[in-house]
Design an enzyme around this catalytic site. Sequence first.
Site, PDB file in Angstrom:
ATOM      1  N   ASP B 149      57.379  38.846  19.528  1.00 49.88           N
ATOM      2  CA  ASP B 149      57.585  39.090  20.958  1.00 49.88           C
ATOM      3  C   ASP B 149      56.590  40.127  21.478  1.00 49.88           C
ATOM      4  OD1 ASP B 149      58.701  39.319  23.515  1.00 49.88           O
ATOM      5  OD2 ASP B 149      60.069  40.888  22.852  1.00 49.88           O
ATOM      6  N   ASP B 168      47.662  36.749  28.479  1.00 47.48           N
ATOM      7  CA  ASP B 168      47.333  35.331  28.641  1.00 47.48           C
ATOM      8  C   ASP B 168      48.644  34.566  28.512  1.00 47.48           C
ATOM      9  OD1 ASP B 168      46.342  32.798  28.579  1.00 47.48           O
ATOM     10  OD2 ASP B 168      45.140  33.062  26.766  1.00 47.48           O
ATOM     11  N   SER B 169      49.477  34.709  29.521  1.00 40.23           N
ATOM     12  CA  SER B 169      50.865  34.270  29.416  1.00 40.23           C
ATOM     13  C   SER B 169      51.120  33.018  30.224  1.00 40.23           C
ATOM     14  CB  SER B 169      51.772  35.362  29.956  1.00 40.23           C
ATOM     15  OG  SER B 169      51.758  35.353  31.367  1.00 40.23           O
ATOM     16  N   PRO B 175      60.930  33.160  29.742  1.00 37.49           N
ATOM     17  CA  PRO B 175      60.561  34.165  28.741  1.00 37.49           C
ATOM     18  C   PRO B 175      59.430  35.084  29.188  1.00 37.49           C
ATOM     19  CG  PRO B 175      60.595  31.943  27.785  1.00 37.49           C
ATOM     20  CD  PRO B 175      60.798  31.788  29.247  1.00 37.49           C
TER      21      PRO B 175
END
Lengths: 293, 293
Positions: B149, B168-169, B175
């Site tokens: 995480d 870089d999500s 989430p």
Amino acid sequence: MRLLNHRGQIMSNNWVTEQYLPSGSAIGLRIHSRLHAETTPYQTIEIYDTTDWGHLMIIDGCMMVSDRDNFFYHEMMTHPALFTHPSPHNVAIIGGGDCGTLREVLRHPEIHQVVQIEIDERVTRLAEEYFPTLCEANTDPRAKLLFTDGIAWMREAEPASLDVIIVDSTDPVGPAEGLFNESFYRSCYAALSPGGILVQQSESPLAHVELIQTMHAAMRQAGFGARVTLPFPQPCYPTGWWSCTLARKGDAGLTQFREDEAAMRTFATQYYNPAIHHAALCQPEFLRLALQD
Amino acid sequence: MRLLNHRGQIMSNNWVTEQYLPSGSAIGLRIHSRLHAETTPYQTIEIYDTTDWGHLMIIDGCMMVSDRDNFFYHEMMTHPALFTHPSPHNVAIIGGGDCGTLREVLRHPEIHQVVQIEIDERVTRLAEEYFPTLCEANTDPRAKLLFTDGIAWMREAEPASLDVIIVDSTDPVGPAEGLFNESFYRSCYAALSPGGILVQQSESPLAHVELIQTMHAAMRQAGFGARVTLPFPQPCYPTGWWSCTLARKGDAGLTQFREDEAAMRTFATQYYNPAIHHAALCQPEFLRLALQD
């Protein structure tokens, strides 16, 4: 305004989708309803009411103009050229039937006259009905709307009579193919005054590099001393990224512009400003390499 | 890499289409076939073979990465920040499981170590199989791949140990929501060395202005002395136009960069170059107005 025949159009579940076959990509917009459809002697025109993009005009299955995103295209087709020319008094628009380009040109106080030469009068009449804000300058006394063949008109234009020519055309197939070749560029070159600027919509930098290369070569052959392609976002056109190409008669080049006047402009814009003008002159690496002389 | 749950996905007649409901727009790519599909503890991942865009990864119905157009995103998520920092030695990537960002970071000879913290190992394993060029730097001894995480990792990171953090999500729902708030930015701020730079993908400038405004405010609250949003084309993401937002610890700002070194870079790029770096710093008029402090 743009058009390409080799596409498909799909409407299902309240979405209208344009499949652009040459790049294997598609763009869809969610709609409430279709407001109008007709077939003119030139093409089939549809008007849709979308959920998030206002009204949408589709010609022969290709998205032409939406209320929400046309500002990118219309501002970039006009303001860079008009702030580059020192005194743009006389302008011709070839195509441009939705009149959004005409409106942007007429925001410039230097303008004496704009002649718009659109082949299909129905495009303009439908724009007046469904895109009234784009047409709000149509009654400007400096505007002259003609409905005839732009290639023939340009061939017969008085030499050195125009400061800026804007080719706001459909894609380079079918009727518009004659707007993308050296013969037409020679007509434009002759009609431009010294230092005059030709602007042409030049498709997607990602999907149409070869077309842009060919266009630059033809413009050079026709005598234009400087050429530059300006990319900009355009969400409802294939790949979501589009461009215009500027070509200039004479040696003045296309990198300098009336930056102070652009900064002090008396009209509102959504995309264009002097910084964006500089930014659009910057070439993505792959395009820079592709356009090296 | 990006993801948003409230979308639909349609596959018909050999086209795969992502409908992005918040903006009422959709993007489709033509495919030959689906190569793989699996559901991990985190999400559903699909791999397609497209006709014109190479391989395509879709997560929970949202287009993540294609061979053809990922260069825009990966180059812009990395090179502007890395050429702005005077000596980027230690970098962390949060997310980035396709490893394209990691590869671009490792092109910089100044790098000592890059830690990538991706929550779903299957994304990386599938990228290694179907996007081998994006993963070609995974075995670089300077690369360290963790599968855990990212929010917790950043909370526990050693203070002032990182020069650049790249988030870089996926999109800011589900989430990834915890990657877009002041609490996470405070963790990043603490982990950055003086002059350190945070980079975050920041969605479509056209569709997500309010999100970008909120992000800037949260970054300011977290202590970052400078913030700037860089738009760039991204054909397979909603609206075809995307952005990253940079925030910097300290007073050095984000407008100056190592321009000579960017021009003399020893690696090939497709989109980025020093001119494009300058161009990306230029704000479209509507964005400039929206982000005025």
